[in-house]
Design a protein around this motif. Structure first.
Motif, mmCIF file in Angstrom:
data_model
loop_
_atom_site.group_PDB
_atom_site.id
_atom_site.type_symbol
_atom_site.label_atom_id
_atom_site.label_comp_id
_atom_site.label_asym_id
_atom_site.label_seq_id
_atom_site.Cartn_x
_atom_site.Cartn_y
_atom_site.Cartn_z
ATOM 1 N N LEU A 22 40.426 48.028 -0.909
ATOM 2 C CA LEU A 22 39.722 49.250 -1.323
ATOM 3 C C LEU A 22 40.722 50.225 -1.926
ATOM 4 C CD1 LEU A 22 37.487 50.003 1.798
ATOM 5 C CD2 LEU A 22 36.702 49.211 -0.431
ATOM 6 N N PRO A 23 40.266 51.189 -2.729
ATOM 7 C CA PRO A 23 41.147 52.281 -3.124
ATOM 8 C C PRO A 23 41.659 52.991 -1.864
ATOM 9 C CG PRO A 23 39.138 52.330 -4.396
ATOM 10 C CD PRO A 23 38.929 51.326 -3.305
ATOM 11 N N VAL A 24 42.851 53.558 -1.946
ATOM 12 C CA VAL A 24 43.473 54.209 -0.794
ATOM 13 C C VAL A 24 43.684 55.685 -1.084
ATOM 14 C CG1 VAL A 24 45.548 54.326 0.668
ATOM 15 C CG2 VAL A 24 44.634 52.095 -0.048
ATOM 16 N N LEU A 25 43.196 56.526 -0.177
ATOM 17 C CA LEU A 25 43.479 57.956 -0.190
ATOM 18 C C LEU A 25 44.672 58.132 0.742
ATOM 19 C CD1 LEU A 25 42.245 60.601 -1.334
ATOM 20 C CD2 LEU A 25 41.020 60.814 0.830
ATOM 21 N N VAL A 54 36.496 53.878 0.224
ATOM 22 C CA VAL A 54 37.907 54.270 0.167
ATOM 23 C C VAL A 54 38.509 54.197 1.569
ATOM 24 C CG1 VAL A 54 37.458 56.749 0.424
ATOM 25 C CG2 VAL A 54 39.512 55.998 -0.752
ATOM 26 N N LEU A 55 39.763 53.799 1.616
ATOM 27 C CA LEU A 55 40.503 53.698 2.862
ATOM 28 C C LEU A 55 41.456 54.887 2.957
ATOM 29 C CD1 LEU A 55 41.348 51.900 5.305
ATOM 30 C CD2 LEU A 55 43.002 50.841 3.752
ATOM 31 N N VAL A 56 41.399 55.614 4.055
ATOM 32 C CA VAL A 56 42.316 56.738 4.259
ATOM 33 C C VAL A 56 43.524 56.239 5.046
ATOM 34 C CG1 VAL A 56 42.643 58.993 5.330
ATOM 35 C CG2 VAL A 56 40.484 58.440 4.208
ATOM 36 N N VAL A 57 44.713 56.513 4.513
ATOM 37 C CA VAL A 57 45.959 56.134 5.171
ATOM 38 C C VAL A 57 46.829 57.377 5.282
ATOM 39 C CG1 VAL A 57 48.026 54.699 5.059
ATOM 40 C CG2 VAL A 57 45.830 53.791 4.255
ATOM 41 N N LYS A 58 47.320 57.633 6.506
ATOM 42 C CA LYS A 58 48.178 58.787 6.750
ATOM 43 C C LYS A 58 49.596 58.307 7.028
ATOM 44 C CE LYS A 58 46.333 62.285 9.078
ATOM 45 N NZ LYS A 58 46.037 63.335 8.141
ATOM 46 N N ILE A 59 50.559 59.059 6.493
ATOM 47 C CA ILE A 59 51.975 58.772 6.718
ATOM 48 C C ILE A 59 52.641 60.035 7.241
ATOM 49 C CG2 ILE A 59 54.179 58.181 5.646
ATOM 50 C CD1 ILE A 59 52.601 56.494 3.637
ATOM 51 N N ASN A 60 53.232 59.936 8.412
ATOM 52 C CA ASN A 60 53.978 61.054 8.990
ATOM 53 C C ASN A 60 55.309 61.151 8.250
ATOM 54 O OD1 ASN A 60 55.758 62.604 10.613
ATOM 55 N ND2 ASN A 60 54.450 62.254 12.384
ATOM 56 N N ALA A 61 55.492 62.214 7.498
ATOM 57 C CA ALA A 61 56.688 62.383 6.671
ATOM 58 C C ALA A 61 57.961 62.471 7.510
ATOM 59 C CB ALA A 61 56.547 63.629 5.800
ATOM 60 N N LEU A 81 45.778 59.079 -4.730
ATOM 61 C CA LEU A 81 44.856 57.958 -4.790
ATOM 62 C C LEU A 81 45.579 56.738 -5.332
ATOM 63 C CD1 LEU A 81 41.896 57.021 -4.443
ATOM 64 C CD2 LEU A 81 41.539 57.646 -6.842
ATOM 65 N N TYR A 82 45.468 55.645 -4.595
ATOM 66 C CA TYR A 82 46.029 54.357 -5.006
ATOM 67 C C TYR A 82 44.891 53.393 -5.302
ATOM 68 C CZ TYR A 82 50.931 55.079 -3.828
ATOM 69 O OH TYR A 82 52.222 55.494 -3.816
ATOM 70 N N GLN A 83 45.057 52.614 -6.351
ATOM 71 C CA GLN A 83 44.139 51.522 -6.658
ATOM 72 C C GLN A 83 44.952 50.333 -7.129
ATOM 73 O OE1 GLN A 83 41.214 53.567 -9.300
ATOM 74 N NE2 GLN A 83 39.724 52.615 -7.919
ATOM 75 N N HIS A 84 44.608 49.162 -6.624
ATOM 76 C CA HIS A 84 45.271 47.918 -7.014
ATOM 77 C C HIS A 84 46.790 48.028 -6.872
ATOM 78 C CE1 HIS A 84 41.345 46.841 -8.462
ATOM 79 N NE2 HIS A 84 41.346 47.869 -9.275
ATOM 80 N N GLY A 85 47.242 48.678 -5.793
ATOM 81 C CA GLY A 85 48.671 48.767 -5.514
ATOM 82 C C GLY A 85 49.438 49.788 -6.321
ATOM 83 N N GLN A 86 48.741 50.633 -7.080
ATOM 84 C CA GLN A 86 49.404 51.635 -7.919
ATOM 85 C C GLN A 86 48.893 53.033 -7.599
ATOM 86 O OE1 GLN A 86 51.783 50.961 -10.383
ATOM 87 N NE2 GLN A 86 51.742 48.886 -9.582
#
Length: 107
Positions: A22-25, A54-61, A81-86
């Motif tokens: 899925l696209p990634v937020l 859409v898939l939500v992904v969080k990254i702790n900076a 927003l990421y789609q197809h790895g970009q």
């Protein structure tokens, strides 16, 4: 409240974000960042209606400085927003209404 997002780290970024079907937020945040916490609450409120789109992904900076450097982060929060790895777009919307309009226009 049920968790509506995944987390990624330097070690899991490729598998979680770049290989997602899925696209990634993608949300870079930190626990000390008040705007990050505010944006996180907005995302938690509105994302359930987009869960199949859409898939939500969080990254702790704080815990993933290598990813921050790799993405050229200069400030937090950073939503993209990421789609197809970009990464296709950095999202500037921070309020609920504006983020909802953005998501409606994309999904």
């Amino acid at each position: 409240m049920q968790k509506t997002y995944l987390t990624a780290t330097t070690e899991t970024f490729d598998a979680v974000v770049l290989q997602a079907t899925l696209p990634v937020l993608l949300d870079f945040w930190a626990p000390w960042c008040a705007p990050c916490l505010s944006l996180g609450r907005v995302i938690e409120q509105i994302i359930p209606e987009y869960a199949d789109k859409v898939l939500v992904v969080k990254i702790n900076a704080d815990e993933n400085p290598e990813l921050c450097q790799r993405h050229g982060l200069r400030s937090l929060p950073r939503l993209s927003l990421y789609q197809h790895g970009q990464e296709i777009e950095i999202i500037e919307e921070r309020t609920r209404a504006r983020l909802e309009r953005y998501l409606e226009s994309r999904f």
